[in-house]
Design a protein around this motif. Structure first.
Motif, PDB file in Angstrom:
ATOM      1  N   TRP A  53      -2.125  -2.008  -0.888  1.00 40.93           N
ATOM      2  CA  TRP A  53      -0.895  -1.650  -0.163  1.00 40.93           C
ATOM      3  C   TRP A  53      -1.224  -0.988   1.169  1.00 40.93           C
ATOM      4  O   TRP A  53      -0.617  -1.304   2.203  1.00 40.93           O
ATOM      5  CB  TRP A  53      -0.053  -0.721  -1.041  1.00 40.93           C
ATOM      6  N   LEU A  54      -2.189  -0.079   1.167  1.00 39.01           N
ATOM      7  CA  LEU A  54      -2.566   0.583   2.416  1.00 39.01           C
ATOM      8  C   LEU A  54      -3.109  -0.415   3.431  1.00 39.01           C
ATOM      9  O   LEU A  54      -2.839  -0.297   4.636  1.00 39.01           O
ATOM     10  CB  LEU A  54      -3.605   1.668   2.146  1.00 39.01           C
ATOM     11  N   ARG A  55      -3.876  -1.398   2.965  1.00 37.73           N
ATOM     12  CA  ARG A  55      -4.372  -2.416   3.890  1.00 37.73           C
ATOM     13  C   ARG A  55      -3.229  -3.225   4.488  1.00 37.73           C
ATOM     14  O   ARG A  55      -3.294  -3.645   5.646  1.00 37.73           O
ATOM     15  CB  ARG A  55      -5.357  -3.347   3.167  1.00 37.73           C
ATOM     16  N   ALA A  56      -2.184  -3.441   3.691  1.00 35.79           N
ATOM     17  CA  ALA A  56      -1.080  -4.303   4.127  1.00 35.79           C
ATOM     18  C   ALA A  56      -0.020  -3.565   4.939  1.00 35.79           C
ATOM     19  O   ALA A  56       0.760  -4.206   5.657  1.00 35.79           O
ATOM     20  CB  ALA A  56      -0.424  -4.948   2.904  1.00 35.79           C
ATOM     21  N   ASP A  57       0.039  -2.232   4.846  1.00 37.97           N
ATOM     22  CA  ASP A  57       1.128  -1.466   5.457  1.00 37.97           C
ATOM     23  C   ASP A  57       0.557  -0.405   6.401  1.00 37.97           C
ATOM     24  O   ASP A  57       0.193   0.696   5.966  1.00 37.97           O
ATOM     25  CB  ASP A  57       1.965  -0.802   4.360  1.00 37.97           C
ATOM     26  N   PRO A  58       0.476  -0.690   7.707  1.00 34.64           N
ATOM     27  CA  PRO A  58      -0.101   0.278   8.655  1.00 34.64           C
ATOM     28  C   PRO A  58       0.619   1.616   8.664  1.00 34.64           C
ATOM     29  O   PRO A  58      -0.021   2.666   8.807  1.00 34.64           O
ATOM     30  CB  PRO A  58       0.029  -0.437  10.001  1.00 34.64           C
ATOM     31  N   ALA A  59       1.949   1.613   8.508  1.00 31.46           N
ATOM     32  CA  ALA A  59       2.690   2.875   8.531  1.00 31.46           C
ATOM     33  C   ALA A  59       2.315   3.743   7.335  1.00 31.46           C
ATOM     34  O   ALA A  59       2.140   4.965   7.465  1.00 31.46           O
ATOM     35  CB  ALA A  59       4.193   2.595   8.543  1.00 31.46           C
ATOM     36  N   ALA A  60       2.194   3.127   6.172  1.00 28.88           N
ATOM     37  CA  ALA A  60       1.786   3.876   4.983  1.00 28.88           C
ATOM     38  C   ALA A  60       0.375   4.422   5.156  1.00 28.88           C
ATOM     39  O   ALA A  60       0.080   5.565   4.771  1.00 28.88           O
ATOM     40  CB  ALA A  60       1.859   2.974   3.754  1.00 28.88           C
TER      41      ALA A  60
END
Length: 395
Positions: free
Chosen positions: A338-345
């Motif tokens: 998820w962190l790889r896919a979501d820059p804001a997160a």
């Protein structure tokens, strides 16, 4: 006992490192010396070679004539395989016997030329590669009487630099002065090998410092692969899978600590592996039996695990042993994806990590650091799970 694999290409200076380690107190087992010992006059190994290849492989004194053996044994593939079938098991048996004879508190160094080519790296707690620039190695070999073309051919026939780097926990460049090499070996002995052996013997984790964040290291992935190979070897059939997890797997700025997850079928399997994982260099840490439960899976058994921490002072690592299908197992695999896919997160999590690391700079066991992140996880783990559901991502 700390088991160290030592290797390097021809002309790299591996023997110089082996001699220095022996001077410092290591028990050195030389694979080349053992391969000669198992075919000494009067040995069963020599008798079997004569039976297979004939009396022509002996010199006038009755000892093995190595060039004569090579001419016959490498004439075709069948002969080469027969040679290996005779010699290799005897070398392996003698190696095992010498290792068993070494004191329990030894730093045991196995000097073995074909460690990389044979895939032996996971058998050791640590692998040391000695290297030098090709032109330097050629110059050394020519000085020993080889022709330049022959020297380059022998170098080309061995493992590549890339293959060696993949298994190297320690890379010693011997392109310069021998004094510089010996100084690095002395430092390695003092700062890593001796404390690593003590930690193994005492079945304890390596000492740690406060949670300081570093920029992503391009070597994290390769370091994780080496650790995973050792975990797989130690866990055997009880391992369902082993994954690189946590912030270093994203990668993103993080503590310089590799997190791994060993997946097992039951907690009984996790407990059964405690000794073998500890002996492999991952000390069992009592008290690490439960991740923090979250509301989306409140049952404590969904967060049960076993924790092991590396005994190697030179490569901090955590090994989380979790049961397949539990909430904590799933979160550990989904969260970095998820962190790889979501820059804001990712940016939100990094800002949190920086604040918490600064606030808990003196937290050497990292427990307060981890607990301080839990409110953020409570808010954001449901988002990670929702992302996985919406995208069809499966661990």
């Amino acid at each position: 006992m700390l088991r160290v694999g030592l290797t390097g290409g021809i002309g790299s200076g591996k023997s110089t490192v082996a001699r220095r380690l022996a001077e410092l107190g290591a028990v050195v087992i030389d694979a080349d010396a053992l391969s000669r010992e198992v075919v000494e006059p009067g040995s069963a190994g020599l008798a079997e070679l004569v039976e297979r290849f004939g009396e022509g492989i002996l010199d006038e004194s009755g000892a093995l004539d190595r060039p004569a053996l090579a001419a016959k044994a490498f004439a075709d593939e069948r002969s080469r395989l027969d040679l290996n079938a005779i010699v290799h098991p005897k070398v392996a048996e003698l190696t095992a016997r010498r290792m068993a004879e070494a004191p329990a508190d030894s730093v045991l160094v196995h000097d073995i030329p074909l460690l990389v080519e044979a895939g032996y790296a996971p058998n050791y707690h640590l692998v040391i590669i000695v290297d030098a620039a090709e032109d330097v190695r050629v110059q050394r070999l020519v000085g020993r009487g080889l022709g330049e073309q022959d020297a380059r051919a022998r170098i080309a026939a061995q493992a590549t630099d890339e293959q060696r780097r993949e298994v190297a926990d320690v890379w010693l460049d011997n392109s310069g002065q021998v004094e510089d090499l010996l100084a690095r070996v002395d430092e390695l002995w003092r700062d890593r090998l001796v404390p690593f052996e003590e930690n193994l013997r005492r079945r304890q984790r390596a000492a740690r410092f406060g949670p300081s964040l570093v920029d992503p290291d391009p070597q994290w992935a390769a370091q994780a692969r080496r650790l995973i190979a050792r975990v797989r070897r130690a866990a055997g059939e009880r391992a369902v899978r082993v994954d690189h997890v946590g912030s270093t797997s994203v990668p993103m700025p993080a503590k310089d600590v590799i997190d791994l997850q060993l997946t097992v079928r039951t907690l009984a399997d996790a407990d059964a592996l405690a000794d073998s994982l500890t002996e492999a260099g991952f000390a069992h840490v009592p008290g690490g039996e439960l991740d923090t439960p979250h509301d989306f899976a409140p049952e404590p058994e969904q967060w049960a695990k076993r924790l092991h921490i590396a005994a190697d002072p030179g490569r901090p690592a955590n090994l989380h042993v979790r049961v397949e299908g539990t909430a904590s197992w799933r979160v550990a695999l989904i969260f970095p994806a998820w962190l790889r896919a979501d820059p804001a997160a990712r940016e939100s999590y990094l800002a949190l990590k920086r604040r918490v690391a600064e606030a808990h700079a003196d937290d050497t066991d990292h427990e307060a650091y981890a607990l301080a992140k839990e409110p953020w996880f409570a808010d954001n783990l449901p988002k990670a799970l929702a992302w996985a559901d919406s995208t069809g991502h499966t661990p």
